[in-house]
Design a protein around this motif. Structure first.
Motif, PDB file in Angstrom:
ATOM      1  N   LYS A 102       0.955  16.285 -10.747  1.00 42.06           N
ATOM      2  CA  LYS A 102       1.814  17.441 -10.461  1.00 42.06           C
ATOM      3  C   LYS A 102       2.200  17.412  -8.980  1.00 42.06           C
ATOM      4  O   LYS A 102       1.813  16.522  -8.237  1.00 42.06           O
ATOM      5  N   GLU A 103       2.919  18.423  -8.560  1.00 39.83           N
ATOM      6  CA  GLU A 103       3.431  18.492  -7.184  1.00 39.83           C
ATOM      7  C   GLU A 103       2.312  18.405  -6.144  1.00 39.83           C
ATOM      8  O   GLU A 103       2.479  17.746  -5.113  1.00 39.83           O
ATOM      9  N   ALA A 104       1.184  19.049  -6.392  1.00 40.79           N
ATOM     10  CA  ALA A 104       0.080  19.008  -5.422  1.00 40.79           C
ATOM     11  C   ALA A 104      -0.399  17.572  -5.198  1.00 40.79           C
ATOM     12  O   ALA A 104      -0.704  17.183  -4.068  1.00 40.79           O
ATOM     13  N   LYS A 105      -0.469  16.791  -6.262  1.00 42.64           N
ATOM     14  CA  LYS A 105      -0.894  15.392  -6.121  1.00 42.64           C
ATOM     15  C   LYS A 105       0.172  14.589  -5.369  1.00 42.64           C
ATOM     16  O   LYS A 105      -0.161  13.738  -4.536  1.00 42.64           O
ATOM     17  N   ILE A 106       1.443  14.853  -5.657  1.00 44.23           N
ATOM     18  CA  ILE A 106       2.511  14.159  -4.930  1.00 44.23           C
ATOM     19  C   ILE A 106       2.392  14.463  -3.433  1.00 44.23           C
ATOM     20  O   ILE A 106       2.472  13.553  -2.597  1.00 44.23           O
ATOM     21  N   GLU A 107       2.176  15.728  -3.101  1.00 46.71           N
ATOM     22  CA  GLU A 107       2.027  16.110  -1.692  1.00 46.71           C
ATOM     23  C   GLU A 107       0.818  15.415  -1.059  1.00 46.71           C
ATOM     24  O   GLU A 107       0.888  14.962   0.082  1.00 46.71           O
ATOM     25  N   SER A 108      -0.267  15.318  -1.806  1.00 40.57           N
ATOM     26  CA  SER A 108      -1.455  14.618  -1.314  1.00 40.57           C
ATOM     27  C   SER A 108      -1.145  13.146  -1.050  1.00 40.57           C
ATOM     28  O   SER A 108      -1.523  12.588  -0.009  1.00 40.57           O
ATOM     29  N   LEU A 109      -0.440  12.519  -1.969  1.00 38.87           N
ATOM     30  CA  LEU A 109      -0.060  11.116  -1.786  1.00 38.87           C
ATOM     31  C   LEU A 109       0.886  10.942  -0.596  1.00 38.87           C
ATOM     32  O   LEU A 109       0.815   9.932   0.110  1.00 38.87           O
ATOM     33  N   MET A 110       1.738  11.910  -0.374  1.00 40.96           N
ATOM     34  CA  MET A 110       2.667  11.844   0.761  1.00 40.96           C
ATOM     35  C   MET A 110       1.930  11.893   2.103  1.00 40.96           C
ATOM     36  O   MET A 110       2.473  11.480   3.130  1.00 40.96           O
ATOM     37  N   GLN A 111       0.688  12.354   2.098  1.00 34.76           N
ATOM     38  CA  GLN A 111      -0.113  12.423   3.324  1.00 34.76           C
ATOM     39  C   GLN A 111      -1.034  11.208   3.490  1.00 34.76           C
ATOM     40  O   GLN A 111      -1.688  11.067   4.510  1.00 34.76           O
ATOM     41  N   ASP A 112      -1.061  10.333   2.491  1.00 35.77           N
ATOM     42  CA  ASP A 112      -1.979   9.188   2.491  1.00 35.77           C
ATOM     43  C   ASP A 112      -1.351   8.006   3.234  1.00 35.77           C
ATOM     44  O   ASP A 112      -0.498   7.300   2.706  1.00 35.77           O
ATOM     45  N   ALA A 113      -1.792   7.776   4.446  1.00 34.41           N
ATOM     46  CA  ALA A 113      -1.245   6.692   5.272  1.00 34.41           C
ATOM     47  C   ALA A 113      -1.598   5.308   4.729  1.00 34.41           C
ATOM     48  O   ALA A 113      -1.026   4.310   5.166  1.00 34.41           O
ATOM     49  N   GLY A 114      -2.498   5.253   3.769  1.00 34.89           N
ATOM     50  CA  GLY A 114      -2.907   3.965   3.209  1.00 34.89           C
ATOM     51  C   GLY A 114      -1.948   3.409   2.169  1.00 34.89           C
ATOM     52  O   GLY A 114      -2.122   2.286   1.715  1.00 34.89           O
ATOM     53  N   ILE A 115      -0.952   4.209   1.779  1.00 31.10           N
ATOM     54  CA  ILE A 115       0.045   3.757   0.800  1.00 31.10           C
ATOM     55  C   ILE A 115       1.435   3.875   1.421  1.00 31.10           C
ATOM     56  O   ILE A 115       1.582   4.328   2.552  1.00 31.10           O
ATOM     57  N   ILE A 116       2.448   3.502   0.671  1.00 34.15           N
ATOM     58  CA  ILE A 116       3.828   3.702   1.092  1.00 34.15           C
ATOM     59  C   ILE A 116       4.173   5.142   0.735  1.00 34.15           C
ATOM     60  O   ILE A 116       4.152   5.523  -0.437  1.00 34.15           O
TER      61      ILE A 116
END
Length: 183
Positions: free
Chosen positions: A72-86
């Motif tokens: 969901k959106e919360a997970k997308i936002e979490s991924l957007m903060q993860d510098a270890g991925i694109i």
């Protein structure tokens, strides 16, 4: 040992080339994971993806389509903060959509491995000429994937996926892996 020239510049590329690249993958989930990683690579180098692959696997629950399809959106936002991925929202959302498309194919009785290998009759194409960026076949795969709901699967990305997963053997003629992979 002679290897493909693209793999000579970095130890991680050499290891990937020598142990993974071009070896035929028959596992549906792994084929899907590789397609998703190729999508993240769009506009970047494969070395960037290799350096981040372990973090991608952690961030995306080992590329489990069942789990990813429920993001969901919360997970997308979490991924957007993860510098270890694109951190590309479009690519993250394409991966979620790709998980849903993968699962829909399975629900409808379409195995992703069979889908991936049927256009080549189950046998890798051994490229004998210059390595293209895309082919008529990668254009056909691309269209078929888009029809099923996948994104970031243009013919160039799809051809790179075909190479990585062994659907096509593009090891250079003098590369020590060419004949081994062909067997």
């Amino acid at each position: 040992m002679k290897r493909c020239q693209w793999a000579e510049s970095d130890p991680l590329l050499r290891e990937y080339h020598d142990k993974e690249w071009g070896i035929p993958i028959r596992d549906s989930r792994m084929l899907w994971e590789m397609l998703m990683l190729e999508a993240f690579q769009a506009g970047l180098s494969w070395l960037t993806i290799l350096r981040k692959r372990d973090t991608f696997r952690k961030a995306f629950h080992n590329f489990d389509p069942e789990v990813i399809s429920r993001y969901k959106e919360a997970k997308i936002e979490s991924l957007m903060q993860d510098a270890g991925i694109i951190r590309s929202r479009a690519k993250i959302e394409a991966t979620i959509g790709g998980a849903r498309a993968y699962l829909k194919m399975a629900e409808e009785g379409e195995d992703f491995s069979k889908f991936s290998w049927s256009p080549v009759g189950g046998k890798p194409i051994v490229n004998k000429g210059p390595v293209p960026a895309q082919t008529t076949l990668s254009e056909e795969y691309s269209a078929a994937l888009k029809k099923r709901g996948f994104k970031f699967v243009g013919p160039v990305i799809v051809y790179a996926w075909m190479q990585a997963t062994g659907i096509v053997n593009d090891h250079s003629p003098d590369c020590f892996r060419r004949n081994a992979v062909a067997k």
